[in-house]
Scaffold this motif. Structure first.
Motif, PDB file in Angstrom:
ATOM      1  N   ASP A 220       0.816  -1.222   0.000  1.00  0.00           N
ATOM      2  CA  ASP A 220       0.000   0.000   0.000  1.00  0.00           C
ATOM      3  C   ASP A 220       0.846   1.267   0.000  1.00  0.00           C
ATOM      4  OD1 ASP A 220       1.026  -0.276   2.523  1.00  0.00           O
ATOM      5  OD2 ASP A 220      -0.803   0.328   3.562  1.00  0.00           O
ATOM      6  N   VAL A 221       2.117   1.171  -0.409  1.00  0.00           N
ATOM      7  CA  VAL A 221       2.978   2.354  -0.442  1.00  0.00           C
ATOM      8  C   VAL A 221       3.130   2.846  -1.874  1.00  0.00           C
ATOM      9  CG1 VAL A 221       4.260   1.534   1.568  1.00  0.00           C
ATOM     10  CG2 VAL A 221       5.152   1.087  -0.737  1.00  0.00           C
ATOM     11  N   LYS A 222       3.483   4.114  -2.002  1.00  0.00           N
ATOM     12  CA  LYS A 222       3.836   4.690  -3.296  1.00  0.00           C
ATOM     13  C   LYS A 222       5.352   4.906  -3.329  1.00  0.00           C
ATOM     14  CE  LYS A 222      -0.520   7.093  -4.397  1.00  0.00           C
ATOM     15  NZ  LYS A 222      -0.755   6.665  -5.773  1.00  0.00           N
ATOM     16  N   THR A 223       5.942   4.689  -4.493  1.00  0.00           N
ATOM     17  CA  THR A 223       7.395   4.700  -4.634  1.00  0.00           C
ATOM     18  C   THR A 223       7.823   5.674  -5.722  1.00  0.00           C
ATOM     19  OG1 THR A 223       7.494   2.367  -4.004  1.00  0.00           O
ATOM     20  CG2 THR A 223       9.428   3.277  -5.107  1.00  0.00           C
ATOM     21  N   ILE A 224       8.887   6.423  -5.452  1.00  0.00           N
ATOM     22  CA  ILE A 224       9.548   7.217  -6.478  1.00  0.00           C
ATOM     23  C   ILE A 224      10.862   6.530  -6.813  1.00  0.00           C
ATOM     24  CG2 ILE A 224      10.508   9.449  -7.142  1.00  0.00           C
ATOM     25  CD1 ILE A 224       8.738  10.770  -5.091  1.00  0.00           C
ATOM     26  N   CYS A 225      11.038   6.181  -8.064  1.00  0.00           N
ATOM     27  CA  CYS A 225      12.279   5.569  -8.547  1.00  0.00           C
ATOM     28  C   CYS A 225      13.073   6.649  -9.273  1.00  0.00           C
ATOM     29  CB  CYS A 225      11.977   4.395  -9.466  1.00  0.00           C
ATOM     30  SG  CYS A 225      13.448   3.649 -10.211  1.00  0.00           S
ATOM     31  N   TYR A 226      14.277   6.941  -8.790  1.00  0.00           N
ATOM     32  CA  TYR A 226      15.085   8.008  -9.371  1.00  0.00           C
ATOM     33  C   TYR A 226      16.112   7.450 -10.340  1.00  0.00           C
ATOM     34  CZ  TYR A 226      13.202  11.472  -6.150  1.00  0.00           C
ATOM     35  OH  TYR A 226      12.362  12.324  -5.476  1.00  0.00           O
ATOM     36  N   VAL A 227      16.181   8.058 -11.523  1.00  0.00           N
ATOM     37  CA  VAL A 227      17.163   7.705 -12.545  1.00  0.00           C
ATOM     38  C   VAL A 227      17.809   8.992 -13.044  1.00  0.00           C
ATOM     39  CG1 VAL A 227      15.925   5.620 -13.232  1.00  0.00           C
ATOM     40  CG2 VAL A 227      15.441   7.775 -14.399  1.00  0.00           C
ATOM     41  N   GLY A 244       1.843  -5.127 -15.911  1.00  0.00           N
ATOM     42  CA  GLY A 244       0.537  -4.695 -15.434  1.00  0.00           C
ATOM     43  C   GLY A 244       0.582  -3.655 -14.340  1.00  0.00           C
ATOM     44  N   ILE A 245       1.693  -2.901 -14.232  1.00  0.00           N
ATOM     45  CA  ILE A 245       1.864  -1.902 -13.180  1.00  0.00           C
ATOM     46  C   ILE A 245       1.876  -0.514 -13.807  1.00  0.00           C
ATOM     47  CG2 ILE A 245       3.381  -1.061 -11.346  1.00  0.00           C
ATOM     48  CD1 ILE A 245       4.481  -3.965 -11.213  1.00  0.00           C
ATOM     49  N   GLU A 246       1.013   0.359 -13.326  1.00  0.00           N
ATOM     50  CA  GLU A 246       0.988   1.728 -13.833  1.00  0.00           C
ATOM     51  C   GLU A 246       2.113   2.529 -13.185  1.00  0.00           C
ATOM     52  OE1 GLU A 246      -1.889   5.677 -14.212  1.00  0.00           O
ATOM     53  OE2 GLU A 246      -2.523   3.963 -12.986  1.00  0.00           O
ATOM     54  N   ALA A 247       2.956   3.122 -14.019  1.00  0.00           N
ATOM     55  CA  ALA A 247       4.041   3.975 -13.537  1.00  0.00           C
ATOM     56  C   ALA A 247       4.000   5.292 -14.292  1.00  0.00           C
ATOM     57  CB  ALA A 247       5.391   3.291 -13.727  1.00  0.00           C
ATOM     58  N   VAL A 248       4.254   6.375 -13.582  1.00  0.00           N
ATOM     59  CA  VAL A 248       4.191   7.713 -14.163  1.00  0.00           C
ATOM     60  C   VAL A 248       5.604   8.192 -14.466  1.00  0.00           C
ATOM     61  CG1 VAL A 248       3.459  10.097 -13.798  1.00  0.00           C
ATOM     62  CG2 VAL A 248       2.103   8.214 -12.848  1.00  0.00           C
ATOM     63  N   PRO A 249       5.919   8.505 -15.736  1.00  0.00           N
ATOM     64  CA  PRO A 249       7.237   9.086 -16.029  1.00  0.00           C
ATOM     65  C   PRO A 249       7.254  10.567 -15.661  1.00  0.00           C
ATOM     66  CG  PRO A 249       5.960   8.923 -18.049  1.00  0.00           C
ATOM     67  CD  PRO A 249       5.101   8.324 -16.952  1.00  0.00           C
ATOM     68  N   THR A 261       0.567  17.717 -14.414  1.00  0.00           N
ATOM     69  CA  THR A 261      -0.798  17.182 -14.444  1.00  0.00           C
ATOM     70  C   THR A 261      -0.805  15.696 -14.137  1.00  0.00           C
ATOM     71  OG1 THR A 261      -1.523  18.868 -16.021  1.00  0.00           O
ATOM     72  CG2 THR A 261      -2.845  16.864 -15.871  1.00  0.00           C
ATOM     73  N   ASP A 262       0.099  14.945 -14.778  1.00  0.00           N
ATOM     74  CA  ASP A 262       0.176  13.505 -14.527  1.00  0.00           C
ATOM     75  C   ASP A 262       0.602  13.218 -13.097  1.00  0.00           C
ATOM     76  OD1 ASP A 262      -0.639  12.869 -17.054  1.00  0.00           O
ATOM     77  OD2 ASP A 262       1.373  12.499 -17.844  1.00  0.00           O
ATOM     78  N   LEU A 263       1.538  14.028 -12.576  1.00  0.00           N
ATOM     79  CA  LEU A 263       1.963  13.845 -11.191  1.00  0.00           C
ATOM     80  C   LEU A 263       0.773  13.950 -10.248  1.00  0.00           C
ATOM     81  CD1 LEU A 263       4.095  13.765  -8.853  1.00  0.00           C
ATOM     82  CD2 LEU A 263       4.283  16.257  -9.126  1.00  0.00           C
ATOM     83  N   ASN A 264      -0.040  14.959 -10.425  1.00  0.00           N
ATOM     84  CA  ASN A 264      -1.182  15.171  -9.534  1.00  0.00           C
ATOM     85  C   ASN A 264      -2.300  14.151  -9.764  1.00  0.00           C
ATOM     86  OD1 ASN A 264      -0.073  17.424  -8.230  1.00  0.00           O
ATOM     87  ND2 ASN A 264      -0.813  18.808  -9.818  1.00  0.00           N
ATOM     88  N   ARG A 265      -2.683  13.980 -11.020  1.00  0.00           N
ATOM     89  CA  ARG A 265      -3.859  13.163 -11.327  1.00  0.00           C
ATOM     90  C   ARG A 265      -3.589  11.672 -11.157  1.00  0.00           C
ATOM     91  NH1 ARG A 265      -5.436  10.806 -15.963  1.00  0.00           N
ATOM     92  NH2 ARG A 265      -3.772  11.847 -17.117  1.00  0.00           N
ATOM     93  N   ARG A 266      -2.415  11.233 -11.586  1.00  0.00           N
ATOM     94  CA  ARG A 266      -2.153   9.794 -11.610  1.00  0.00           C
ATOM     95  C   ARG A 266      -1.376   9.304 -10.394  1.00  0.00           C
ATOM     96  NH1 ARG A 266       0.845   8.624 -16.996  1.00  0.00           N
ATOM     97  NH2 ARG A 266       0.641   6.481 -16.199  1.00  0.00           N
ATOM     98  N   PHE A 267      -0.440  10.135  -9.868  1.00  0.00           N
ATOM     99  CA  PHE A 267       0.422   9.639  -8.786  1.00  0.00           C
ATOM    100  C   PHE A 267       0.031  10.179  -7.422  1.00  0.00           C
ATOM    101  CE2 PHE A 267       4.426   9.585  -6.277  1.00  0.00           C
ATOM    102  CZ  PHE A 267       4.631   8.215  -6.270  1.00  0.00           C
ATOM    103  N   ARG A 268       0.046  11.501  -7.270  1.00  0.00           N
ATOM    104  CA  ARG A 268      -0.295  12.069  -5.957  1.00  0.00           C
ATOM    105  C   ARG A 268      -1.695  11.649  -5.504  1.00  0.00           C
ATOM    106  NH1 ARG A 268       1.983  18.099  -6.956  1.00  0.00           N
ATOM    107  NH2 ARG A 268       3.804  18.097  -5.577  1.00  0.00           N
ATOM    108  N   PHE A 269      -2.670  11.841  -6.380  1.00  0.00           N
ATOM    109  CA  PHE A 269      -4.064  11.612  -5.986  1.00  0.00           C
ATOM    110  C   PHE A 269      -4.725  10.522  -6.828  1.00  0.00           C
ATOM    111  CE2 PHE A 269      -2.992  16.173  -5.463  1.00  0.00           C
ATOM    112  CZ  PHE A 269      -2.894  16.176  -4.081  1.00  0.00           C
ATOM    113  N   ASP A 271      -4.144   6.321  -8.730  1.00  0.00           N
ATOM    114  CA  ASP A 271      -3.885   4.943  -8.337  1.00  0.00           C
ATOM    115  C   ASP A 271      -2.502   4.448  -8.732  1.00  0.00           C
ATOM    116  OD1 ASP A 271      -6.446   4.743  -7.280  1.00  0.00           O
ATOM    117  OD2 ASP A 271      -7.312   4.133  -9.220  1.00  0.00           O
ATOM    118  N   ALA A 272      -1.734   5.225  -9.470  1.00  0.00           N
ATOM    119  CA  ALA A 272      -0.404   4.769  -9.893  1.00  0.00           C
ATOM    120  C   ALA A 272       0.490   4.605  -8.672  1.00  0.00           C
ATOM    121  CB  ALA A 272       0.212   5.755 -10.876  1.00  0.00           C
ATOM    122  N   PRO A 273       1.070   3.413  -8.464  1.00  0.00           N
ATOM    123  CA  PRO A 273       1.892   3.193  -7.274  1.00  0.00           C
ATOM    124  C   PRO A 273       3.349   3.596  -7.449  1.00  0.00           C
ATOM    125  CG  PRO A 273       1.630   1.124  -8.450  1.00  0.00           C
ATOM    126  CD  PRO A 273       0.848   2.161  -9.226  1.00  0.00           C
TER     127      PRO A 273
END
Length: 322
Positions: A220-227, A244-249, A261-269, A271-273
């Motif tokens: 149930d955690v959200k992760t930021i992967c840094y590259v 099958g995992i949604e990830a936001v670039p 927009t993607d950060l807010n809509r998909r990750f912050r608030f 379902d993208a983990p």
């Protein structure tokens, strides 16, 4: 700075974040004059005026220009022209070293308001979590290691030969380009290196990163992967999508408005983990307390860059262990 701007500073105050100035000591003087006054009780080191001194109440016989006083106290130079002495413009050979560190700190101290997260006076009101850090060591794949060593050894040989040639080939741009090639070979060999082609298979580290992101996505955690590279961010996003995992670039190759927009809509608030982000666009200015895990798939050359990236999740709103 113009006199008009300096006069405005009497009515306005500015809030700065991060480092005031990373360059020479004298670069602080016009900013202090702009924000805190030019030769005033709050900021006595005048830029257009003299250095304000209590003795002026009796006599100005020994008054000196603020620029002269500032230069004599803090600036280190091998040589300067008369023009540079007059207004800090023109030719000079300046050394980025503070001549009098104690006086410099005393001069800056009244104007620096930044506090440290965990000092008692701050901690009494603002709780910033202390992160748990873990270093994971992995074995190289033999084929990847062999390919990497060819590039690393070519760089070492080039640099040694250039040094023997009185440094004629060692300009900074050439060195950084070759170091970057070595960095690509280690972390993102799919990008390719001139003269060596590319290494197509996933490396042991890349496979571990994908497996770990998949494991974290099942919790149930959200992760930021840094590259470090936008292409690598897109690669991880694509590989996660295949599982099958949604990830936001989130990187500089995406327009600012779109990625926010993607950060807010998909990750912050949403379902993208997972968010896969480059260091360059997440170093500062973002609050992403919704995430509680940072996976440093690439290390940065700069410890400050890494710490700023990690601090995107270290916010007072953070309720989880980081």
């Amino acid at each position: 700075q113009s006199r008009a701007l300096l006069e405005v500073s009497a009515k306005r105050r500015f809030v700065l974040t991060g480092t005031l100035t990373p360059n020479y000591p004298r670069d602080t003087l016009p900013m202090l004059a702009l924000t805190c006054g030019d030769g005033t009780a709050a900021q006595p080191w005048g830029y257009f005026r003299g250095k304000l001194d209590p003795n002026w109440a009796k006599s100005v016989a020994y008054a000196e220009r603020g620029i002269d006083a500032f230069r004599d106290h803090f600036v280190v130079a091998e040589w300067v022209t008369r023009q540079w002495e007059d207004d800090f413009t023109g030719a000079k050979r300046e050394i980025p070293r503070i001549a009098n560190i104690e006086t410099y700190r005393a001069m800056l101290a009244p104007h620096v308001k930044r506090r440290i997260d965990h000092e008692p006076e701050v901690a009494a009101h603002v709780k910033i979590p202390v992160p748990t850090r873990e270093v994971v060591e992995l074995e190289w794949d033999d084929a990847h290691l062999a390919w990497y060593l060819k590039i690393a050894e070519e760089f070492a040989s080039w640099y040694a030969n250039a040094r023997r040639d009185d440094g004629k080939k060692t300009n900074l741009i050439s060195i950084l380009a070759r170091i970057r090639a070595v960095q690509f070979a280690a972390n993102y060999p799919q990008h390719g290196v001139a003269g060596f082609g590319s290494y197509a298979p996933l490396t042991s580290k890349q496979r571990w990163v994908i497996d770990e992101l998949e494991r974290l996505a099942s919790t149930d955690v959200k992760t930021i992967c840094y590259v470090e590279n936008p292409g690598q961010a897109d690669m991880y996003v694509r590989l996660l999508k295949n599982r099958g995992i949604e990830a936001v670039p989130f990187h500089g190759g995406i327009p600012v408005r779109t990625r926010i927009t993607d950060l807010n809509r998909r990750f912050r608030f949403g379902d993208a983990p997972v968010m896969v982000a480059s260091h360059g666009v997440t170093a500062k200015g973002l609050n992403v307390f919704q995430a509680s895990v940072c996976l440093m798939a690439n290390r940065s050359w700069s410890a400050t860059t890494e710490e700023q990236a990690i601090h995107r999740v270290l916010r007072p709103q953070q309720k989880r262990d980081v």
